[in-house]
Enzyme design. Structure first.
Site, mmCIF file in Angstrom:
data_model
loop_
_atom_site.group_PDB
_atom_site.id
_atom_site.type_symbol
_atom_site.label_atom_id
_atom_site.label_comp_id
_atom_site.label_asym_id
_atom_site.label_seq_id
_atom_site.Cartn_x
_atom_site.Cartn_y
_atom_site.Cartn_z
ATOM 1 C CB SER A 164 2.524 -0.745 -18.101
ATOM 2 O OG SER A 164 3.240 -0.522 -19.281
ATOM 3 C CD GLU A 165 5.409 2.864 -13.929
ATOM 4 O OE1 GLU A 165 5.933 1.865 -14.465
ATOM 5 O OE2 GLU A 165 4.866 2.823 -12.803
ATOM 6 C CD GLN A 171 0.879 4.751 -7.350
ATOM 7 O OE1 GLN A 171 1.565 3.755 -7.117
ATOM 8 N NE2 GLN A 171 -0.426 4.694 -7.516
ATOM 9 N N PRO A 225 10.839 3.620 -16.364
ATOM 10 C CG PRO A 225 9.671 1.892 -15.332
ATOM 11 C CD PRO A 225 10.216 3.268 -15.097
ATOM 12 C CD GLU A 229 1.484 2.905 -12.229
ATOM 13 O OE1 GLU A 229 1.975 3.314 -11.170
ATOM 14 O OE2 GLU A 229 2.176 2.587 -13.216
ATOM 15 C CG HIS A 273 8.387 5.662 -2.535
ATOM 16 N ND1 HIS A 273 9.089 4.515 -2.288
ATOM 17 C CD2 HIS A 273 7.177 5.266 -3.009
ATOM 18 C CE1 HIS A 273 8.342 3.467 -2.579
ATOM 19 N NE2 HIS A 273 7.181 3.886 -3.029
ATOM 20 C CE1 TYR A 330 8.007 3.642 -7.401
ATOM 21 C CE2 TYR A 330 5.638 3.900 -7.631
ATOM 22 C CZ TYR A 330 6.741 3.564 -6.872
ATOM 23 O OH TYR A 330 6.562 3.144 -5.592
#
Lengths: 337, 410
Positions: free
Chosen positions: A59-60, A82, A89, A29, A129, A86
């Site tokens: 869309s990981e 990223q 998924p 991404e 994060h 994240y």
């Protein structure tokens, strides 16, 4: 020799690898035109073209799944998730697919992919994060898990990871991206340019996966750490004046057990430090191994200093973060035991 | 008083349950030959109707009719018939072998033989499939040795997967068959990645992803369509709609989309539905999609409308959730019988030759089984070494696994 931040070192590793091997592709991404939210891939698309460094849909699972397919074809994808937060998924693709393709096909297909992801806290990233999910990967057979603590290692280890025939999780401590860190958030960060491990060769070199490094020699207690916590441990040793030996694991899976065992056998005491939550964290594995291999040399119970068993808070970040004061108290405790 | 009444949840149900009369009145079947065949470079928005119709070639009289007909010679069709008959015989023997305790598990293709057998013939050497557990026809139609398949099913000393994989989860890079995962839909997006790699390297090879109707509910299905559409990957995205995802009827995963093929439309991917029990139609559509991919025109989504006659696996009991006679009522017939009839109509085949071929094929399968069993079965004879547990997790065995192997005594 150039002075580099960890971001520059990571970028240099991809640059060197892409120049040496046309099969290395970089995607994720925002990594193409923009160069990634941390700019780790800046300039790579301009240099190697948009079919070798490109932006991916958000869309990981798609990113990791396509990387697996590319690897089955014969490419060497080095992809960016990223933030480590994240990654979830894509967890199925990482743990059930990438990790096992070699095994289940008896080597008919392999999966030489690298998944880079910024990890850990210390930048006011809040609970989405700041995570350190390494233990979720060290529990998965077939993966390799690396956490560098400085630019020199980051580049050498990332090149090794890209050249590795198996899937590698490359967790980049984002608190160290711009400079080493001593655990005191109110103090200015020392730039890597003033640090010897900021001296990074511009060309190709590798650091073997599975080898730890002793960052500070000592004889009283062994501190086992990785990533950001290496710097915190070093600060704690200096501030307490305790003669601690600080081991930077660099690679969690495979693990350099010999270096840990040799050190703890010598010192008789051990403190394990990580930023991830305590319960079932990687520290549990380290303490078990120390118990199993060094029991008769131990003069005190092994102590863990870790993040709390809560999500990573935003406003109270520095109370969550295992800083030098907490590590220092642990060092004092094992010395007094 | 509120103007709105209380909400209620809609849970779809199949038309009938065990004990009821099979009902396929909801399956709208166009006449064979009635669906047009567009050029391969057609704009996807011009063929939206193909996502709702069903492309058919063989009519009730066994004739090949319409614009999708005429692509295969007698000899090629006879080869296709032989592949489907081989897969059926293979299934019968392996099902029996499972019942005899020679393996733990098996999944048969009964009723779906045309899908994978015809599709494989539209691909070229070097192309790569990312299959599910019900596409062994891809291997049969590529002349992969049946003995190897059986060695895998028996997890014996000659198993190419060294006893590590569940039966029927074959792998063969040489035959364009990616190692099968039990986790559903993961392979679909991997197929897109493989196809993207082929395009990145300016290669000429294409990929095919496979998924069942139920698994289209997985997020990886949607990820695959996003990536395939975004990068115009040279990939054929296959959905085998066999009506049943274990005990769950296809209406549960389909939701309000009308057809599974229609899901491609939102992504700008040409989407076609085809009669999955019609060898000629499957081949024609697969070839059309393959040509699109090879001409760098991007992905195609194909829904194969078929019916899973057998149980989902040897661990399943379909009589618990659907009428026993439902398969007989399936309006698209049996793929083997339909191609057989067509070849007889063409004068290229006869009942006698068919009966003879059946016997010959069964003999071949039995011979292969004997050979495979000479290498052992799950609970008897030769087995992979226990050492194989520890090998191949990584390219090079790391110290911690070596220590565990030594602890185990190997």
């Amino acid at each position: 020799m150039a002075r580099m931040t960890m971001i520059e070192a990571v970028r240099s590793a991809m640059d060197v690898s892409m120049a040496r091997d046309e099969n290395v592709v970089v995607f994720g991404e925002d990594v193409g035109y923009f160069g990634g939210v941390f700019r780790c891939t800046q300039g790579l698309q301009a240099k190697y073209g948009k079919t070798r460094c490109f932006d991916a849909p958000i869309s990981e699972s798609g990113i990791v799944g396509t990387a697996i397919g590319m690897a089955a074809y014969g490419l060497k994808p080095c992809v960016e998730i990223q933030f480590a937060d994240y990654m979830y998924p894509a967890y199925d693709q990482i743990t059930q697919e990438a990790a096992r393709i070699r095994y289940r096909s008896n080597g008919d297909f392999t999966c030489p992919i690298v998944l880079r992801m910024p990890t850990g806290g210390g930048i006011f990233g809040g609970q989405t994060h700041s995570q350190s999910p390494e233990a979720l990967f060290t529990h998965v057979c077939g993966l390799k898990v690396i956490v560098p603590s400085n630019p020199y290692d980051a580049k050498g280890l990332l090149i090794s990871a890209i050249e590795d025939p198996d899937p590698v999780m490359f967790l980049e401590p984002k608190r160290l991206y711009n400079g080493p860190f001593d655990g005191h958030h109110e103090r200015a960060v020392t730039p890597w340019s003033k640090h010897e491990l900021g001296d990074v060769p511009e060309g190709h070199y590798t650091i073997p996966i599975g080898k730890a490094e002793i960052r500070r020699k000592g004889s009283a207690v062994t501190v086992v750490a990785y990533g950001t916590m290496v710097h915190v441990a070093l600060a704690a040793a200096e501030e307490t004046g305790i003669d601690a030996e600080v081991i930077d694991l660099r690679s969690l899976l495979p693990l350099d057990l010999d270096t840990i065992v040799q050190s703890v056998t010598k010192t008789g005491r051990c403190v394990v430090v990580h930023e991830a939550t305590l319960t079932s964290g990687f520290g549990a594995e380290l303490v078990s191994l120390v118990q199993e291999h060094c029991f008769y040399h131990l003069e005190a119970p092994v102590i863990r200093v870790t993040g709390w068993d809560t999500p990573y808070p935003h406003a109270q970040e520095w109370d969550y973060f295992p800083g030098p004061a907490r590590v220092g108290r642990a060092l004092t405790e094992v010395m007094e035991a | 008083m509120d103007e709105f009444s209380r909400l209620s949840l809609h849970v779809p149900e199949p038309a009938v349950r065990p004990g009821g009369q099979p009902d396929f009145s909801n399956v709208k079947i166009p006449k064979a030959g009635s669906v047009p065949r567009p050029e391969v470079d057609v704009a996807p928005e011009e063929i939206r109707d193909l996502a709702f119709s069903i492309i058919r070639v063989l009519n009730r009289d066994g004739e090949a009719v319409g614009p999708w007909a005429g692509l295969l010679s007698d000899e090629e069709l006879l080869t296709g018939l032989r592949h489907m008959m081989t897969l059926r015989a293979f299934d019968a023997r392996m099902l029996m072998a499972q019942r005899q305790g020679k393996t733990s598990f098996y999944m048969q293709h009964l009723g779906e033989e045309a899908v994978s057998c015809a599709f494989r013939r539209a691909l070229r050497k070097g192309d790569m499939n990312f299959p599910t557990y019900r596409q062994a026809g891809l291997l049969i139609a590529d002349d992969y040795p049946m003995v190897e398949m059986m060695n895998q099913i028996f997890s014996n000393e000659s198993d190419p997967c060294h006893g590590r994989q569940l039966p029927v989860m074959y792998t063969s890079k040489e035959h364009g068959f990616f190692t099968i995962s039990g986790n559903l839909a993961t392979q679909y997006v991997q197929a897109v990645g493989w196809a993207m790699a082929s395009a990145i390297k300016n290669d000429t090879r294409i990929a095919a992803g496979w998924i069942g109707d139920g698994s289209t509910a997985e997020s990886d299905f949607h990820s695959a369509l996003v990536f395939a559409s975004t990068y115009r990957a040279p990939v054929i995205l296959n959905i085998v709609n066999n009506q049943w995802a274990i005990s769950t009827f296809q209406g549960i995963a389909r939701g309000g989309s009308g057809t599974f093929a229609a899901r491609g439309l939102g992504f700008g991917i040409p989407a076609l539905r085809v009669d999955g029990n019609d060898y000629l139609a499957v081949y024609a559509v697969a070839r059309w999609a393959a040509e699109r991919a090879r001409r760098n025109l991007g992905p195609t989504l194909i829904e194969y409308v078929t019916y899973r006659v057998g149980a989902h696996s040897t661990s399943d009991d379909p009589s618990a959730y659907r009428p026993k006679t439902e398969s007989e009522a399936w309006p698209l017939g049996d793929p083997v019988l339909r191609l057989k009839k067509h070849l007889i109509v063409r004068g290229a085949w006869s009942e006698e030759r068919h009966a003879q071929a059946e016997a010959e094929i069964m003999d071949e399968v039995i011979q292969a089984q004997k050979q495979a069993e000479s290498h052992g079965t799950l609970h008897a004879g030769g087995k992979p070494s226990v050492r194989d547990i520890f090998e191949g997790v990584y390219a090079e065995m790391p110290p911690h696994i070596r220590r565990q192997r030594q602890k185990a005594g190997y």
